[in-house]
Write an enzyme that holds these catalytic residues in place. Structure first.
Site, PDB file in Angstrom:
ATOM      1  CG  PHE A 174      -0.214   0.324   2.526  1.00 57.15           C
ATOM      2  CD1 PHE A 174       0.000   1.629   2.936  1.00 57.15           C
ATOM      3  CD2 PHE A 174       0.265  -0.695   3.344  1.00 57.15           C
ATOM      4  CE1 PHE A 174       0.670   1.914   4.124  1.00 57.15           C
ATOM      5  CE2 PHE A 174       0.935  -0.422   4.523  1.00 57.15           C
ATOM      6  CZ  PHE A 174       1.140   0.892   4.910  1.00 57.15           C
TER       7      PHE A 174
ATOM      8  CE  LYS B 230      -2.752  -8.794  -3.787  1.00 60.86           C
ATOM      9  NZ  LYS B 230      -3.240  -7.880  -2.679  1.00 60.86           N
TER      10      LYS B 230
ATOM     11  CD  GLU C 275      -5.976  -6.086   0.432  1.00 62.89           C
ATOM     12  OE1 GLU C 275      -5.977  -6.787   1.467  1.00 62.89           O
ATOM     13  OE2 GLU C 275      -5.068  -6.139  -0.430  1.00 62.89           O
TER      14      GLU C 275
ATOM     15  CB  CYS D  47      10.586  -0.404   3.123  1.00 61.49           C
ATOM     16  SG  CYS D  47      11.204   0.006   1.484  1.00 61.49           S
TER      17      CYS D  47
END
Length: 499
Positions: free
Chosen positions: A149, A173, A176, A281
């Site tokens: 995300f 993918k 979401e 990160c």
């Protein structure tokens, strides 16, 4: 209520599983859309379309593939504001930070325009009597990426741009939590001339991830996220015979030497620690000043800078320093870890626990926190908090500071601030961390170098973008060729050797 879609074979496709996830506005805490969560059948449909499209795309010469990426760069620049606004609305980043997310992905696309050069093989003339030998880099076939995300534009482009430049089809993918920008990127790639089915977006959760892991036609998987999930995807994907690269968690240390420019170090720490609400990160989450005098000077510089940080929604203007974190659960976890730090004895120098933003009380805003006198046994030191929390661990010597960075289980990024070249060179050579900054707080390599950590921050032997990406998304085939000048009688039954 907006209902988002998958993007399969060049078309927006409604979800068929009956399962959905809410897409939130992190600034208000309101549901702004819902996204379908794919099942295995929907993923298989995308794979079939990708498999059919990939054959023709692989047969397209690399220069023509690169021209699609060239046009894509133009379209990214055209729609930069639209992409940044959509990204900020779902993630919560400030608009300048969201535009930077897109820009760092765009730079990798620019690098991949050089695919014709990167895909050249090797050739040896006259390797033996009448024998030539050459190698070819060939695409894998259908590839996939599972992205996080926190960089919904950059990391998808880090994966699909080199994969597609190499002649593969790619199934994305995305998270979401903020799926709109990945869908927009797929549309722009096709506007740039990419054939339908070469890049597809399948939204989903663990069911979609497992479908990717176990689908026999998917040849490689890229992943960025938490270390436990990285370990799961790497282990499962490899057991299925796939090529896998997974990038996990981080706890990035910044060593501050006594001779450092303390204003420069403090500015760097504030930007690297609190930018994007710490949801990077490569965020610096641990400051390691060497010596108590250095620590006291650093804290003195940090406190007023942190207290002046402007926290707010992306709509409040470009002078907002950071926005909300992505979900209510993320906010609760950060607050829990802050309380754990207090309970375990760290000194909370800047306390952001009571932060409230008028008019946005239901948003996921977290005030800035600064800990001092933390120790390596504390949870706030061991755990990746992924929030606006900077932890200070005091070291008495350079060797002690170096050991802290080297002993931590994560090895994504690190930095040292010093005016001494010998110290900087020693640190860069000895530290067991993949990306090192010298007076640079967030040492993210540019697109033509590779990005990747060490230790439990990475699983796999190749990094993201740069030359490693072209190795990851291709297989090498070596051909030994002989064109005899005449027909020879009989066969040879001993192993061939050079004469």
């Amino acid at each position: 209520m907006q209902e988002l879609t998958h993007y399969i074979n060049g078309a927006h496709v409604k979800g068929q599983s009956g399962r959905f996830a809410d897409v939130m506005n992190p600034a208000t805490g309101e549901v702004q859309a819902r996204v379908p969560l794919a099942n295995g059948e929907e993923l298989a449909e995308a794979v079939e379309a990708a498999k059919a499209a990939q054959v023709g795309w692989a047969a397209t010469n690399p220069q023509r593939r690169a021209r699609v990426l060239m046009k894509f760069v133009d379209l990214l620049n055209r729609d930069m504001k639209k992409l940044a606004e959509a990204l900020s609305r779902e993630h919560g980043k400030t608009l300048p930070d969201a535009a930077g997310d897109v820009q760092r992905g765009l730079e990798v696309v620019e690098y991949c325009i050089g695919a014709p050069q990167m895909l050249k093989g090797e050739f040896t003339d006259a390797a033996g009597p009448g024998i030539d030998m050459y190698s070819m880099r060939q695409p894998l076939g259908v590839t996939a990426g599972i992205t996080p995300f926190n960089f919904p534009a950059m990391i998808p482009m880090w994966m699909f741009a080199p994969a597609i430049a190499c002649g593969n089809a790619f199934i994305l993918k995305p998270s979401e939590r903020d799926p709109s920008v990945p869908l927009m990127l797929a549309e722009l790639m096709e506007e740039a001339g990419l054939p339908k089915g070469v890049l597809q977006v399948v939204n989903g959760d663990k069911e979609a991830v497992d479908a990717i892991l176990y689908h026999p036609e998917i040849q490689s998987i890229g992943f960025v996220g938490s270390t436990p999930i990285a370990e799961y995807i790497y282990g499962t994907g490899c057991s299925q015979g796939k090529r896998v690269q997974c990038f996990g968690g981080a706890k990035n240390h910044m060593i501050v030497m006594p001779d450092a420019d303390m204003d420069q170090a403090a500015d760097a720490l504030v930007g690297a620690g609190y930018g994007a609400a710490g949801e990077r990160c490569m965020a610096i989450s641990v400051a390691v000043p060497v010596g108590d005098k250095t620590a006291d000077r650093l804290i003195e510089k940090l406190v007023p800078r942190i207290e002046k940080l402007k926290v707010g929604p992306y709509t409040a203007g470009d002078d907002v320093d950071y926005g909300p974190v992505v979900t209510a659960a993320a906010k609760a976890n950060i607050e829990r870890l802050v309380q754990t730090g207090i309970d375990q004895g760290a000194k909370l120098v800047v306390d952001g626990r009571d932060f409230k933003l008028q008019g946005y009380e239901n948003g996921y805003f977290v005030g800035a926190h600064l800990f001092d006198h933390a120790t390596p046994d504390m949870d706030i030191y061991k755990t990746e908090i992924f929030g606006p929390v900077l932890t200070t661990v005091r070291a008495q010597t350079y060797e002690e500071a170096l050991k802290l960075a080297m002993d931590h289980e994560y090895g994504n990024g690190t930095a040292i601030f010093t005016r001494d070249g010998d110290t900087a060179r020693d640190f860069a050579n000895r530290v067991n961390v993949g990306m090192v900054g010298i007076n640079v707080p967030i040492p993210v390599p540019l697109a033509y170098h590779t990005f990747g950590g060490w230790k439990k921050s990475v699983f796999g032997d190749l990094n993201q973008h740069g030359p490693d990406a072209f190795k990851f998304y291709t297989r090498t085939k070596t051909v030994t060729s002989r064109w005899p000048s005449g027909i020879k009688d009989g066969g040879e039954f001993s192993i061939p050797v050079m004469e």
